[in-house]
Design a protein around this motif. Structure first.
Motif, PDB file in Angstrom:
ATOM      1  N   ARG A  18       9.400  11.620   7.620  1.00 28.65           N
ATOM      2  CA  ARG A  18       9.316  12.632   6.601  1.00 28.65           C
ATOM      3  C   ARG A  18       9.702  12.226   5.798  1.00 28.65           C
ATOM      4  O   ARG A  18      10.204  12.232   4.736  1.00 28.65           O
ATOM      5  N   ASN A  19      10.636  10.615   6.082  1.00 28.24           N
ATOM      6  CA  ASN A  19      11.063   9.855   5.041  1.00 28.24           C
ATOM      7  C   ASN A  19       9.804   9.406   4.105  1.00 28.24           C
ATOM      8  O   ASN A  19      10.374   9.136   3.041  1.00 28.24           O
ATOM      9  N   ALA A  20       8.933   9.307   4.708  1.00 28.51           N
ATOM     10  CA  ALA A  20       7.739   8.078   4.322  1.00 28.51           C
ATOM     11  C   ALA A  20       6.932   9.639   3.321  1.00 28.51           C
ATOM     12  O   ALA A  20       6.287   9.289   3.642  1.00 28.51           O
ATOM     13  N   SER A  21       7.472  10.337   4.203  1.00 21.74           N
ATOM     14  CA  SER A  21       6.292  11.615   3.874  1.00 21.74           C
ATOM     15  C   SER A  21       4.405  11.540   4.892  1.00 21.74           C
ATOM     16  O   SER A  21       3.678  11.364   3.818  1.00 21.74           O
ATOM     17  N   THR A  22       4.809  10.729   5.723  1.00 20.67           N
ATOM     18  CA  THR A  22       3.306  10.740   6.633  1.00 20.67           C
ATOM     19  C   THR A  22       2.704  11.310   7.073  1.00 20.67           C
ATOM     20  O   THR A  22       4.419  11.351   7.624  1.00 20.67           O
ATOM     21  N   SER A  23       2.011  11.565   7.945  1.00 20.98           N
ATOM     22  CA  SER A  23       1.632  12.179   9.210  1.00 20.98           C
ATOM     23  C   SER A  23       0.362  11.031   9.856  1.00 20.98           C
ATOM     24  O   SER A  23      -0.167  10.619   9.277  1.00 20.98           O
ATOM     25  N   LEU A  24       0.686  10.830  11.341  1.00 19.55           N
ATOM     26  CA  LEU A  24      -0.957  10.478  11.953  1.00 19.55           C
ATOM     27  C   LEU A  24      -1.429  11.442  12.799  1.00 19.55           C
ATOM     28  O   LEU A  24      -0.432  12.198  13.668  1.00 19.55           O
ATOM     29  N   VAL A  25      -2.218  11.940  12.624  1.00 24.96           N
ATOM     30  CA  VAL A  25      -2.876  13.342  12.966  1.00 24.96           C
ATOM     31  C   VAL A  25      -4.241  12.438  13.970  1.00 24.96           C
ATOM     32  O   VAL A  25      -4.610  11.438  13.587  1.00 24.96           O
ATOM     33  N   GLN A  26      -4.756  13.600  15.084  1.00 26.14           N
ATOM     34  CA  GLN A  26      -6.190  13.078  15.045  1.00 26.14           C
ATOM     35  C   GLN A  26      -6.393  15.231  15.486  1.00 26.14           C
ATOM     36  O   GLN A  26      -6.367  15.957  15.785  1.00 26.14           O
ATOM     37  N   ILE A  27      -8.224  14.981  14.923  1.00 24.52           N
ATOM     38  CA  ILE A  27      -8.817  15.429  14.114  1.00 24.52           C
ATOM     39  C   ILE A  27     -10.055  15.418  15.100  1.00 24.52           C
ATOM     40  O   ILE A  27     -10.907  14.367  15.031  1.00 24.52           O
ATOM     41  N   THR A  28     -10.501  16.834  15.635  1.00 27.82           N
ATOM     42  CA  THR A  28     -11.894  16.542  15.844  1.00 27.82           C
ATOM     43  C   THR A  28     -12.507  17.497  15.157  1.00 27.82           C
ATOM     44  O   THR A  28     -12.256  18.693  15.017  1.00 27.82           O
ATOM     45  N   ILE A  29     -13.703  17.393  15.274  1.00 26.33           N
ATOM     46  CA  ILE A  29     -14.702  18.050  14.684  1.00 26.33           C
ATOM     47  C   ILE A  29     -16.445  18.085  15.323  1.00 26.33           C
ATOM     48  O   ILE A  29     -16.777  17.136  15.699  1.00 26.33           O
ATOM     49  N   ALA A  30     -16.906  19.405  14.714  1.00 31.92           N
ATOM     50  CA  ALA A  30     -18.555  19.128  16.398  1.00 31.92           C
ATOM     51  C   ALA A  30     -19.628  18.698  14.847  1.00 31.92           C
ATOM     52  O   ALA A  30     -20.762  19.328  15.301  1.00 31.92           O
ATOM     53  N   GLU A  31     -18.990  18.564  13.273  1.00 34.68           N
ATOM     54  CA  GLU A  31     -20.282  18.673  12.522  1.00 34.68           C
ATOM     55  C   GLU A  31     -19.137  17.124  12.308  1.00 34.68           C
ATOM     56  O   GLU A  31     -19.060  15.667  12.415  1.00 34.68           O
ATOM     57  N   GLY A  32     -20.652  16.516  11.990  1.00 33.41           N
ATOM     58  CA  GLY A  32     -20.696  15.415  10.142  1.00 33.41           C
ATOM     59  C   GLY A  32     -20.702  14.879   8.799  1.00 33.41           C
ATOM     60  O   GLY A  32     -21.713  14.479   8.105  1.00 33.41           O
ATOM     61  N   LYS A  33     -20.377  16.680   8.383  1.00 38.63           N
ATOM     62  CA  LYS A  33     -20.757  16.281   7.012  1.00 38.63           C
ATOM     63  C   LYS A  33     -19.645  15.159   6.194  1.00 38.63           C
ATOM     64  O   LYS A  33     -19.310  14.394   6.447  1.00 38.63           O
ATOM     65  N   PHE A  34     -20.971  14.888   5.032  1.00 36.82           N
ATOM     66  CA  PHE A  34     -20.554  13.799   4.085  1.00 36.82           C
ATOM     67  C   PHE A  34     -18.682  13.368   3.614  1.00 36.82           C
ATOM     68  O   PHE A  34     -18.598  15.274   3.076  1.00 36.82           O
ATOM     69  N   HIS A  35     -18.230  12.868   3.906  1.00 40.22           N
ATOM     70  CA  HIS A  35     -16.928  12.721   3.931  1.00 40.22           C
ATOM     71  C   HIS A  35     -16.109  13.780   4.142  1.00 40.22           C
ATOM     72  O   HIS A  35     -14.191  14.555   3.474  1.00 40.22           O
ATOM     73  N   GLN A  36     -16.208  14.723   5.415  1.00 45.01           N
ATOM     74  CA  GLN A  36     -16.197  15.991   5.715  1.00 45.01           C
ATOM     75  C   GLN A  36     -14.519  15.780   6.066  1.00 45.01           C
ATOM     76  O   GLN A  36     -14.051  16.667   6.012  1.00 45.01           O
ATOM     77  N   VAL A  37     -14.255  14.753   6.787  1.00 43.73           N
ATOM     78  CA  VAL A  37     -12.722  14.815   7.290  1.00 43.73           C
ATOM     79  C   VAL A  37     -11.675  14.622   6.580  1.00 43.73           C
ATOM     80  O   VAL A  37     -10.154  14.910   5.660  1.00 43.73           O
ATOM     81  N   LYS A  38     -11.327  13.808   5.723  1.00 41.46           N
ATOM     82  CA  LYS A  38     -11.069  13.347   4.425  1.00 41.46           C
ATOM     83  C   LYS A  38     -11.520  14.765   2.931  1.00 41.46           C
ATOM     84  O   LYS A  38     -10.431  15.261   2.770  1.00 41.46           O
ATOM     85  N   ARG A  39     -11.970  15.062   3.109  1.00 43.78           N
ATOM     86  CA  ARG A  39     -11.923  16.641   2.111  1.00 43.78           C
ATOM     87  C   ARG A  39     -11.072  17.948   3.442  1.00 43.78           C
ATOM     88  O   ARG A  39     -10.606  18.631   2.143  1.00 43.78           O
ATOM     89  N   MET A  40     -11.338  17.610   4.303  1.00 42.57           N
ATOM     90  CA  MET A  40      -9.996  19.227   4.582  1.00 42.57           C
ATOM     91  C   MET A  40      -8.808  18.973   4.755  1.00 42.57           C
ATOM     92  O   MET A  40      -7.776  19.680   4.646  1.00 42.57           O
ATOM     93  N   VAL A  41      -8.752  17.743   5.076  1.00 43.89           N
ATOM     94  CA  VAL A  41      -6.889  17.287   4.513  1.00 43.89           C
ATOM     95  C   VAL A  41      -6.894  17.132   2.922  1.00 43.89           C
ATOM     96  O   VAL A  41      -6.270  18.098   3.088  1.00 43.89           O
ATOM     97  N   ALA A  42      -7.936  17.012   2.185  1.00 47.00           N
ATOM     98  CA  ALA A  42      -7.700  17.099   0.907  1.00 47.00           C
ATOM     99  C   ALA A  42      -7.321  18.296   0.661  1.00 47.00           C
ATOM    100  O   ALA A  42      -6.401  18.877  -0.403  1.00 47.00           O
TER     101      ALA A  42
END
Length: 243
Positions: free
Chosen positions: A172-196
Motif C-alpha cells: 500500500r505504501n508503493a500502491s502496487t500489487s502482485l497478482v496471478q491471473i488465469t485465463i482460457a483465452e489469448g486475445k491481443f494484450h488481453q491481460v494488460k487490457r483486463m487490468v486496465a
C-alpha cells in the motif's frame, strides 16, 4: 531418406558439419562405416550411430523457452531478435514456431514446436487451455476486481470469458500489487487490457503456465531446453500424436 538429412534432423550438426563427420568416418549404418552423405537409409529400420552412439530420428521436436523481454514471438523479423534466434540449429532446421505469442515486453513460458496439430489443439478456443500469468500491477487490486474477473471483463471490442484473479501481495505504501491471473483465452494484450479495465496498469508480466506445462524454476531468462518425457506425457491429454 538421405543419410545427411537424417543426421541433421537428429541434431548432430548442420549439413556442412555432417559432411565433415562422414569424411572423418564417425558415422556408421548398421555397424558399417559410411562416408557418403547421399546414402539412402530407412530411418525406421536402419541403425545409425554417430561416434558410437545410436541415433533416433525425430519427426517432431518440442522446446520450452523462458522468453526474455525485447524478443518477439515470431520466426523472423527484420528489426527485432526473435525467439527462434535463441534456439539451436536443430530447431531452425525443423522449422519450429511458437505456440501462441507473448508480447515483446512480456516474459516467461513459451512452447515452440513443429507439431502443427498440437499447436492448433492448444490454441483452440474449444479446448479452454488455461494460461497463468504473474503480473506486477501499478495500483491496488481488490475484491471488487476479483469479482469483475469472475464475471467477465468487458473490453471495448470483446467481453472476456470468466477469469481468475488471485492477489498474491499488496504494497500500500508503493500502491502496487502482485497478482496471478488465469485465463482460457489469448486475445491481443488481453491481460494488460483486463487490468486496465479495472483502472490499474500492468508494470511487468510473466507467463508461468500453459495447459499442463509450467515454467521451471531453474530455467533462466533466455534459456531453453527440450521437453522432458514427463512433460510430453502430460501433453497427451490433447489426443494428438507427439512422435
Amino acid at each position: 531418406m538421405r543419410l545427411d538429412k537424417f543426421l541433421v534432423d537428429c541434431g548432430v550438426g548442420s549439413r556442412s558439419q555432417v559432411k565433415t563427420f562422414l569424411k572423418k568416418k564417425q558415422v556408421t549404418v548398421n555397424g558399417q562405416v559410411e562416408t557418403s552423405p547421399k546414402t539412402q537409409i530407412d530411418e525406421d529400420k536402419d541403425q545409425i550411430a554417430y561416434l558410437g552412439q545410436e541415433l533416433t530420428h525425430e519427426t517432431f521436436v518440442y522446446y520450452l523457452l523462458n522468453k526474455p523481454q525485447g524478443v518477439i514471438s515470431a520466426t523472423e523479423d527484420s528489426r527485432h531478435k526473435t525467439v527462434l534466434d535463441l534456439l539451436d540449429e536443430t530447431a531452425r532446421h525443423k522449422q519450429v514456431f511458437p505456440v501462441g505469442r507473448l508480447d515483446i515486453d512480456t516474459h516467461g513460458l513459451l512452447l515452440l514446436t513443429n507439431n502443427g496439430d498440437l499447436a492448433h489443439a492448444m490454441l483452440s478456443p474449444k479446448k479452454h487451455v488455461d494460461k497463468i500469468y504473474q503480473a506486477k500491477v501499478a495500483g491496488i487490486m481488490d475484491e471488487e476486481d476479483i469479482l469483475a474477473f469472475e464475471k467477465g471483463i468487458k473490453l471495448k471490442d470483446h467481453t472476456c470469458q470468466p477469469a481468475k484473479l488471485e492477489i498474491v501481495s499488496v504494497d500500500r505504501n508503493a500502491s502496487t500489487s502482485l497478482v496471478q491471473i488465469t485465463i482460457a483465452e489469448g486475445k491481443f494484450h488481453q491481460v494488460k487490457r483486463m487490468v486496465a479495465a479495472c483502472g490499474k496498469e500492468v508494470a511487468d508480466l510473466q507467463r508461468l503456465k500453459m495447459g499442463p506445462l509450467s515454467l521451471p524454476n531453474d530455467l533462466e531468462l533466455g534459456d531453453w531446453r527440450r521437453l522432458t518425457q514427463e512433460e510430453l506425457d502430460a501433453l497427451t491429454i490433447f489426443g494428438i500424436p507427439l512422435a
